[in-house]
Design a protein around this motif. Structure first.
Motif, mmCIF file in Angstrom:
data_model
loop_
_atom_site.group_PDB
_atom_site.id
_atom_site.type_symbol
_atom_site.label_atom_id
_atom_site.label_comp_id
_atom_site.label_asym_id
_atom_site.label_seq_id
_atom_site.Cartn_x
_atom_site.Cartn_y
_atom_site.Cartn_z
ATOM 1 N N LYS A 135 9.663 -0.207 -0.491
ATOM 2 C CA LYS A 135 9.306 -1.634 -0.433
ATOM 3 C C LYS A 135 8.952 -2.210 -1.807
ATOM 4 C CE LYS A 135 8.041 -1.622 4.387
ATOM 5 N NZ LYS A 135 6.978 -1.620 5.393
ATOM 6 N N VAL A 136 9.122 -3.528 -1.890
ATOM 7 C CA VAL A 136 8.789 -4.226 -3.132
ATOM 8 C C VAL A 136 8.034 -5.499 -2.775
ATOM 9 C CG1 VAL A 136 11.071 -5.365 -3.188
ATOM 10 C CG2 VAL A 136 9.721 -5.217 -5.285
ATOM 11 N N ILE A 137 7.050 -5.830 -3.582
ATOM 12 C CA ILE A 137 6.335 -7.101 -3.402
ATOM 13 C C ILE A 137 6.793 -8.068 -4.485
ATOM 14 C CG2 ILE A 137 4.087 -8.263 -3.505
ATOM 15 C CD1 ILE A 137 2.810 -5.743 -2.356
ATOM 16 N N LEU A 185 -4.247 -13.084 -5.423
ATOM 17 C CA LEU A 185 -4.495 -11.640 -5.493
ATOM 18 C C LEU A 185 -4.920 -11.046 -4.144
ATOM 19 C CD1 LEU A 185 -4.501 -9.153 -7.347
ATOM 20 C CD2 LEU A 185 -6.853 -9.729 -7.979
ATOM 21 N N PRO A 186 -5.820 -11.709 -3.398
ATOM 22 C CA PRO A 186 -6.213 -11.150 -2.095
ATOM 23 C C PRO A 186 -5.012 -10.917 -1.171
ATOM 24 C CG PRO A 186 -7.728 -12.909 -2.700
ATOM 25 C CD PRO A 186 -6.636 -12.901 -3.741
ATOM 26 N N ALA A 187 -4.022 -11.817 -1.207
ATOM 27 C CA ALA A 187 -2.842 -11.651 -0.354
ATOM 28 C C ALA A 187 -2.066 -10.397 -0.751
ATOM 29 C CB ALA A 187 -1.946 -12.881 -0.453
ATOM 30 N N VAL A 188 -2.001 -10.115 -2.053
ATOM 31 C CA VAL A 188 -1.298 -8.913 -2.513
ATOM 32 C C VAL A 188 -2.082 -7.671 -2.084
ATOM 33 C CG1 VAL A 188 -0.234 -7.752 -4.481
ATOM 34 C CG2 VAL A 188 -0.550 -10.223 -4.531
ATOM 35 N N ASN A 195 0.539 -1.535 3.866
ATOM 36 C CA ASN A 195 1.728 -0.700 3.663
ATOM 37 C C ASN A 195 1.417 0.501 2.781
ATOM 38 O OD1 ASN A 195 4.221 -2.456 4.718
ATOM 39 N ND2 ASN A 195 2.730 -3.815 3.760
ATOM 40 N N PRO A 196 0.512 1.369 3.254
ATOM 41 C CA PRO A 196 0.062 2.462 2.381
ATOM 42 C C PRO A 196 1.214 3.382 1.970
ATOM 43 C CG PRO A 196 -0.703 2.796 4.646
ATOM 44 C CD PRO A 196 -0.095 1.438 4.592
ATOM 45 N N ASP A 197 1.262 3.745 0.710
ATOM 46 C CA ASP A 197 2.267 4.663 0.153
ATOM 47 C C ASP A 197 3.705 4.226 0.406
ATOM 48 O OD1 ASP A 197 0.173 6.328 -0.711
ATOM 49 O OD2 ASP A 197 0.097 7.304 1.259
#
Ligand SMILES: *Cc1c(COP(=O)(O)O)cnc(C)c1O
Length: 428
Positions: A135-137, A185-188, A195-197
């Motif tokens: 995944k990518v943000i 930042l809180p949303a990130v 989405n851990p790891d």
């Protein structure tokens, strides 16, 4: 005034989709017919009908020293006689890589590609290959080229055309791209926690330039850096626009933020089609043929493109005062524009950093895509055309940044400010 342009656009529409080879050129959001250019020199563009414009697009960034910059033109002419492509390594590529590593902080190795799109696409593949995650943000209104993964909530032409989801991008690909509002930042942090790891990378324009110019708020980039470090996520700094523009070392240098993979385009090629991605040795050695993350290009490191970029970058490296002067000119332009808009009694926001600037007609600060979209873009449309008629070529969308070039003179700035005053009177 635009007879030949109009005729060419009609002709173009029959053989080129939408009449242009890149959507933002089409004047879709401001209406009217795009102007066809014939030649350019310094800060001026000349169209096929013989009209002259002061250029605030500068090929969307690359022409930081102005058009047809003599040393670049000469170098291209000389190198063209040696062959326009070898498909084998050259000494010039080594010199270019060494120069870039020298100019930009936090990188040991660089791979040349042919566009900003390719750079970002390859950087993401590398991040995925390196972390083993999918995944990518990305941030709403940021633009990282037209690769599938990035066409989710994208800025630039995607925003200008109001395309919500791009046909042809599969659901599976889109699902791996998570998007959040810029400067939030809180949303990130929440996405990372959910989405851990699984997150390979966060990709960001360290100064956003594809929804107008939007600055990162204090602490935002620092927060992302810390979040990435704590969670084994790579921070991809997309410096395709800001690289070599905000400083010789780009936004990383100016803002003091460290990226893990840095992408380049625009200025790096001196007006030729070039992109690059770069990073620490430990990461970059995963790229083929050193590693298994495959990436290739028949014309990558093309000698003509390399000498154009090399000549431009070398000039920027040797004359750091260029950046101070660019910023002074841009600040002066911003001051003049404030006068013009103030006199007309319209609400406006001017965002500026270094030689990047944008105007939004809004009464609240422009900090993300939602605030940029809420501005009075109908007024921008009329302002754009009034300026064009007066010989000032602005980006044809409020979702684009104005770029100031070093060839711009005091008189050009005064001319522009006077045009803005006259334009506001004409359209009110
Ligand atoms: C322009 C741009 C790109 C895409 O570069 P192309 O050369 O048009 O493919 C990517 N990222 C950013 C930040 C850009 O401004």
């Amino acid at each position: 005034m635009y007879t030949k342009s109009n005729a060419l656009f009609e002709q173009a529409g029959k053989v080129i989709p939408g009449g242009v080879n890149s959507p933002v050129r089409a004047f879709k959001s401001v209406g009217g017919t795009p102007v066809f250019m014939q030649h350019a020199k310094g800060a001026y563009l000349y169209d096929v009908d013989g009209n002259r414009y002061i250029d605030y697009i500068n090929s969307w960034g690359p022409m930081i020293l102005g058009h047809a910059y003599e040393p670049v033109v000469k170098a291209i002419q000389e190198y063209a006689t040696y062959s326009t492509s070898f498909g084998a390594p050259t000494e010039l590529e080594v010199k270019v890589a060494e120069l870039i590593v020298d100019m930009v902080p936090n990188i040991d190795m660089v791979r040349m590609v042919n566009s900003g799109t390719e750079a970002c696409m390859s950087a993401l593949r590398l991040a995925r290959g390196y972390t083993g995650r999918n995944k990518v943000i990305k941030f709403e209104g940021n633009y990282h080229g037209h690769a599938d993964s990035f066409l989710v909530s994208a800025g630039s032409g995607v925003a200008t055309l109001g395309i919500q989801s791009v046909p042809g991008v599969t659901t599976a690909v889109a699902e791996d791209t998570l998007s959040v509002p810029y400067n939030n930042l809180p949303a990130v942090e929440q996405l990372v926690a959910e989405n851990p790891d699984q997150i390979a990378a966060i990709i960001i324009e360290p100064v956003a330039g594809n929804m107008g110019c939007i600055l990162p708020q204090p602490g935002f980039l620092e927060g992302l850096r810390a979040l990435c470090d704590a969670n084994g996520i790579l921070l991809i700094m997309d410096e395709v626009m800001t690289g070599f523009r905000l400083a010789k070392g780009g936004a990383q240098e100016l803002l003091g933020i460290k990226g893990d993979i840095i992408t380049f385009g625009k200025i790096i090629g001196g007006g030729m089609p070039v992109g690059a991605f770069a990073g620490r040795r430990e990461i970059m050695e995963h790229v083929a043929p050193a590693g298994k993350v495959y990436q290739a290009g028949t014309l990558s490191g093309n000698p003509i493109a390399m000498i154009a970029g090399y000549t431009l970058l070398k000039t920027l490296q040797e004359h750091p005062s260029i950046y101070t002067q660019l910023e002074e000119k841009t600040t002066q332009l911003a001051t003049g524009l404030r006068e013009a808009f103030g006199a007309a009694g319209v609400v406006y926001q001017i965002n500026q950093i270094g030689s990047m600037l944008s105007v939004h007609f809004a009464e609240y600060p422009i900090v993300d895509f939602t605030s940029a979209s809420g501005a009075n873009n109908e007024l921008f449309r009329r302002f754009f055309h009034a300026m064009l008629e007066r010989g000032v070529y602005l980006p044809p969308s409020a979702f684009e940044t104005w770029f100031i070039c070093h060839a711009l003179t005091q008189e050009d700035i005064e001319f522009t400010v006077n045009a803005a005053k006259a334009s506001m009177l004409a359209i009110k």
